[in-house]
Write a protein that holds these residues in place. Structure first.
Motif, PDB file in Angstrom:
ATOM      1  N   ASP A  33       5.062  11.550  -7.849  1.00  0.00           N
ATOM      2  CA  ASP A  33       4.936  12.276  -9.278  1.00  0.00           C
ATOM      3  C   ASP A  33       3.438  12.819  -9.117  1.00  0.00           C
ATOM      4  N   ASP A  34       3.170  14.084  -8.237  1.00  0.00           N
ATOM      5  CA  ASP A  34       1.769  14.414  -8.039  1.00  0.00           C
ATOM      6  C   ASP A  34       0.897  13.632  -7.265  1.00  0.00           C
ATOM      7  N   ASP A  35       0.119  13.062  -8.070  1.00  0.00           N
ATOM      8  CA  ASP A  35      -1.073  12.164  -7.390  1.00  0.00           C
ATOM      9  C   ASP A  35      -0.764  10.560  -7.690  1.00  0.00           C
ATOM     10  N   GLU A  36       0.552  10.388  -8.366  1.00  0.00           N
ATOM     11  CA  GLU A  36       0.820   9.087  -8.782  1.00  0.00           C
ATOM     12  C   GLU A  36       2.064   8.604  -7.776  1.00  0.00           C
ATOM     13  N   VAL A  37       1.789   7.680  -7.197  1.00  0.00           N
ATOM     14  CA  VAL A  37       2.915   7.245  -6.143  1.00  0.00           C
ATOM     15  C   VAL A  37       3.437   5.553  -6.592  1.00  0.00           C
ATOM     16  N   SER A  38       4.711   5.583  -6.524  1.00  0.00           N
ATOM     17  CA  SER A  38       5.173   4.200  -6.950  1.00  0.00           C
ATOM     18  C   SER A  38       6.493   4.004  -6.051  1.00  0.00           C
ATOM     19  N   GLU A  39       6.954   2.650  -5.920  1.00  0.00           N
ATOM     20  CA  GLU A  39       8.054   2.364  -5.287  1.00  0.00           C
ATOM     21  C   GLU A  39       9.108   1.968  -6.132  1.00  0.00           C
ATOM     22  N   VAL A  40      10.489   2.547  -5.920  1.00  0.00           N
ATOM     23  CA  VAL A  40      11.494   2.728  -6.599  1.00  0.00           C
ATOM     24  C   VAL A  40      12.539   2.089  -5.948  1.00  0.00           C
ATOM     25  N   SER A  41      13.645   1.530  -6.587  1.00  0.00           N
ATOM     26  CA  SER A  41      15.074   0.991  -5.684  1.00  0.00           C
ATOM     27  C   SER A  41      15.945   2.363  -5.350  1.00  0.00           C
ATOM     28  N   GLN A  42      16.656   2.085  -4.671  1.00  0.00           N
ATOM     29  CA  GLN A  42      17.885   3.090  -4.310  1.00  0.00           C
ATOM     30  C   GLN A  42      18.758   3.135  -5.615  1.00  0.00           C
ATOM     31  N   GLU A  43      18.995   2.149  -6.253  1.00  0.00           N
ATOM     32  CA  GLU A  43      19.785   2.502  -7.520  1.00  0.00           C
ATOM     33  C   GLU A  43      19.178   3.296  -8.565  1.00  0.00           C
TER      34      GLU A  43
ATOM     35  N   PHE B  30       0.893  -1.050  -0.026  1.00  0.00           N
ATOM     36  CA  PHE B  30      -0.075   0.229  -0.141  1.00  0.00           C
ATOM     37  C   PHE B  30       0.998   1.157  -0.035  1.00  0.00           C
ATOM     38  N   TYR B  31       0.618   2.300  -0.803  1.00  0.00           N
ATOM     39  CA  TYR B  31       1.222   3.470  -0.886  1.00  0.00           C
ATOM     40  C   TYR B  31       0.613   4.456  -0.180  1.00  0.00           C
ATOM     41  N   PRO B  32       1.524   5.578   0.275  1.00  0.00           N
ATOM     42  CA  PRO B  32       0.703   6.795   0.764  1.00  0.00           C
ATOM     43  C   PRO B  32      -0.087   7.551  -0.406  1.00  0.00           C
ATOM     44  N   ASN B  33      -0.782   8.538   0.153  1.00  0.00           N
ATOM     45  CA  ASN B  33      -1.503   9.460  -0.729  1.00  0.00           C
ATOM     46  C   ASN B  33      -0.586  10.558  -1.532  1.00  0.00           C
ATOM     47  N   GLY B  34      -1.073  10.782  -2.731  1.00  0.00           N
ATOM     48  CA  GLY B  34      -0.378  11.553  -3.394  1.00  0.00           C
ATOM     49  C   GLY B  34      -1.181  13.006  -3.547  1.00  0.00           C
ATOM     50  N   LEU B  35      -0.477  14.016  -4.190  1.00  0.00           N
ATOM     51  CA  LEU B  35      -1.260  15.480  -4.203  1.00  0.00           C
ATOM     52  C   LEU B  35      -1.531  15.695  -5.423  1.00  0.00           C
ATOM     53  N   VAL B  36      -2.710  16.334  -5.716  1.00  0.00           N
ATOM     54  CA  VAL B  36      -3.410  16.396  -7.088  1.00  0.00           C
ATOM     55  C   VAL B  36      -2.687  17.792  -7.626  1.00  0.00           C
ATOM     56  N   ASN B  37      -2.017  17.669  -8.873  1.00  0.00           N
ATOM     57  CA  ASN B  37      -1.628  19.073  -9.640  1.00  0.00           C
ATOM     58  C   ASN B  37      -2.738  19.974  -9.894  1.00  0.00           C
TER      59      ASN B  37
ATOM     60  N   GLY C 130      -2.259  22.577 -11.662  1.00  0.00           N
ATOM     61  CA  GLY C 130      -2.149  23.620 -12.616  1.00  0.00           C
ATOM     62  C   GLY C 130      -0.687  23.987 -12.434  1.00  0.00           C
ATOM     63  N   ASN C 131       0.444  23.428 -12.976  1.00  0.00           N
ATOM     64  CA  ASN C 131       1.718  23.636 -12.557  1.00  0.00           C
ATOM     65  C   ASN C 131       2.054  24.019 -10.944  1.00  0.00           C
ATOM     66  N   THR C 132       1.673  22.898 -10.233  1.00  0.00           N
ATOM     67  CA  THR C 132       1.826  23.017  -8.889  1.00  0.00           C
ATOM     68  C   THR C 132       2.674  22.063  -8.482  1.00  0.00           C
ATOM     69  N   CYS C 133       3.337  21.282  -9.384  1.00  0.00           N
ATOM     70  CA  CYS C 133       4.183  20.096  -9.129  1.00  0.00           C
ATOM     71  C   CYS C 133       5.251  20.413  -8.313  1.00  0.00           C
ATOM     72  N   TYR C 134       5.962  21.666  -8.231  1.00  0.00           N
ATOM     73  CA  TYR C 134       6.994  22.303  -7.344  1.00  0.00           C
ATOM     74  C   TYR C 134       6.562  22.145  -5.916  1.00  0.00           C
ATOM     75  N   LEU C 135       5.090  22.531  -5.664  1.00  0.00           N
ATOM     76  CA  LEU C 135       4.500  22.310  -4.281  1.00  0.00           C
ATOM     77  C   LEU C 135       4.577  20.931  -3.893  1.00  0.00           C
ATOM     78  N   ASN C 136       3.964  20.053  -4.752  1.00  0.00           N
ATOM     79  CA  ASN C 136       3.816  18.760  -4.449  1.00  0.00           C
ATOM     80  C   ASN C 136       4.934  17.879  -3.882  1.00  0.00           C
ATOM     81  N   ALA C 137       5.958  18.198  -4.800  1.00  0.00           N
ATOM     82  CA  ALA C 137       7.269  17.563  -4.280  1.00  0.00           C
ATOM     83  C   ALA C 137       7.845  18.155  -3.325  1.00  0.00           C
ATOM     84  N   ALA C 138       7.857  19.595  -2.916  1.00  0.00           N
ATOM     85  CA  ALA C 138       8.380  20.045  -1.820  1.00  0.00           C
ATOM     86  C   ALA C 138       7.501  19.518  -0.543  1.00  0.00           C
ATOM     87  N   VAL C 139       6.274  19.410  -0.436  1.00  0.00           N
ATOM     88  CA  VAL C 139       5.541  18.982   0.636  1.00  0.00           C
ATOM     89  C   VAL C 139       5.602  17.674   1.149  1.00  0.00           C
TER      90      VAL C 139
END
Length: 472
Positions: free
Chosen positions: A436-446, A100-107, A109-118
């Protein structure tokens, strides 16, 4: 009949009759038929901002031949793996291990800077706790109070397991009220849209705003209060300024606070450590009282106090007069998952660090020897120890100058006023998650290590390091 043109990637769809559709959701269904982009992954712009599903299209002033931009991927989503039935009692307290992944944030309109920072700041448990405990005073309703309260509510919504994504509209509105430049719009071929903003500038202003509202005790021996953002993110430089044109002028030494370290990038920069060294020694021009004119000075900075959390900014944007824009330096600059900033500290501060570092090294050596000689501990005891270690607040404890990477904010694009920001965060369970805004996925450290730049892929712009309380 009002017909519009829809652009999606390199495809152009002409003569789309808007009159055939009542709401934004209806139009999106048609666009899904044309492009195979699922409705829930569509972002439609050019009709007066980001098109909402419940928008009545007849209320918009749409012109014949108007161009509409569709953003979204048509790549087929992977089918969910076949799993055995999971019962509620099995899930409790173990949601993360089940994928299960945490919630993402809706973009919005060009608010990806805010979503990534929060999402990046949310990885700091001491900040989460302070916001959770924040209660605005009954009197007063200043902008800093609104920003702090709405950020608290946004964090709370992100922790709500019943949601798939969170719309940070109240927080965005409060922030734009305090900082109108973040509400600026750009005129494009698709109409006026909110302009892209800088994630580094956003974080700086956000921490400055919430700091006065979140106060903690300075120390156990004092009743004085200090901003929690200063306690968590602020350090001190000892700065020496030497006149390179006059040996007679005495060297000036002073203390200077910092909220982040900068990594300068030039043709020789290949790794973070080299960039940090360059940023701590620079040539400046200022008036010389000895020479009675402007002269060149060498400004050298050494760290005299470190914060529990270290923000590092890659200085990737430089002004291009010809294009009148901040162009991006795409150079590949490697960054470590474990960072040691001991060499950038003052000699006096190193003496303090040496005591703690030596004790932690000895502790680690003893633990290794004990592990070799002892019987392996029961699993339940080991799990309990892990929880106890994680619960220790970094507001307490001694500085070590050792840090582990906790989050990365990347920028994809060629200029500071365009492109896309994404947050890559290491959660409490040591998983790396891509926000990635409202899309949340798991990635590796690599995959995270590959964010060092060198092309048009996601490139590290801000790093968040967390102090280590054990030897690496």
């Amino acid at each position: 009949m009002v017909k519009v043109i829809v652009k999606w990637n390199k495809n152009v769809y002409k003569d789309i009759e808007i009159d055939d559709f009542k709401t934004g959701a209806d139009l999106k269904k048609k666009l899904q038929e044309l492009t195979n982009v699922p409705v829930d992954r569509q972002k439609v712009m050019g009709l007066g901002g980001l098109l909402k599903d419940d928008q009545i299209l007849s209320d918009l002033k749409i012109k014949i031949g108007q161009t509409v931009q569709l953003l979204g991927s048509a790549d087929s989503l992977p089918e969910p793996p076949k799993e055995k039935t999971v019962f509620a009692e099995d899930v409790t307290g173990n949601e993360e291990s089940l994928g299960f992944y945490p919630n993402g944030l809706v973009n919005l309109g060009n608010t990806c800077y805010l979503n990534a920072a929060v999402q990046t700041l949310k990885v700091v448990p001491e900040l989460r706790t302070a916001l959770k405990e924040y209660t605005p005073p009954s009197s007063g309703n200043d902008l800093e109070q609104k920003i702090t309260a709405s950020l608290r509510d946004t964090f709370k919504d992100l922790d709500d397991n019943g949601k798939n994504s969170v719309t940070p509209d109240r927080f965005l509105q409060a922030f734009r009220s305090a900082y109108p430049q973040f509400a600026e719009k750009s005129r494009t071929e698709f109409g006026e849209i909110y302009a892209q903003q800088d994630a580094d500038e956003f974080i700086s202003k956000l921490l400055f705003s919430i700091g006065p509202k979140l106060q903690v005790t300075e120390s156990s021996s004092s009743d004085q209060k200090k901003s929690i953002t200063d306690k968590l993110f602020s350090g001190q430089f000892q700065v020496s300024i030497k006149n390179t044109e006059s040996a007679e002028e005495p060297i000036k030494t002073e203390q200077e606070g910092f909220h982040k370290l900068s990594c300068y990038i030039n043709q020789q920069t290949s790794n973070l450590n080299y960039g940090l060294e360059q940023s701590m020694q620079e040539t400046i021009e200022k008036n010389s009282p000895t020479l009675n004119r402007n002269a060149l000075y060498m400004k050298t900075s050494k760290i005299s106090k470190l914060p529990p959390y270290l923000l590092v900014n890659f200085v990737r944007f430089e002004w291009k007069n010809r294009d009148k824009t901040k162009a991006k330096i795409l150079r590949d600059v490697k960054f470590p998952t474990t960072l040691d900033v001991y060499d950038y500290c003052t000699d006096d501060y190193k003496k303090t660090l040496d005591v703690t570092r030596e004790a932690l090294r000895k502790q680690k050596e003893e633990a290794i020897l004990k592990k070799k000689s002892d019987v392996v501990e029961p699993e339940e005891k080991k799990m309990k120890m892990d929880v106890d270690v994680q619960s220790v607040s970094l507001l307490e404890g001694d500085d070590t100058a050792w840090y582990e990477l906790s989050a990365v904010i990347t920028h994809k694009g060629r200029t500071s006023n365009s492109g896309h920001y994404v947050g890559w965060v290491k959660d409490d369970n040591k998983r790396w998650l891509k926000y990635d805004d409202d899309e949340v996925s798991e990635v590796s450290q690599e995959e995270v290590k590959k964010l060092s730049g060198g092309g048009d892929w996601h490139t590290a712009y801000l790093l968040l390091y967390k102090r280590m309380n054990e030897a690496p």
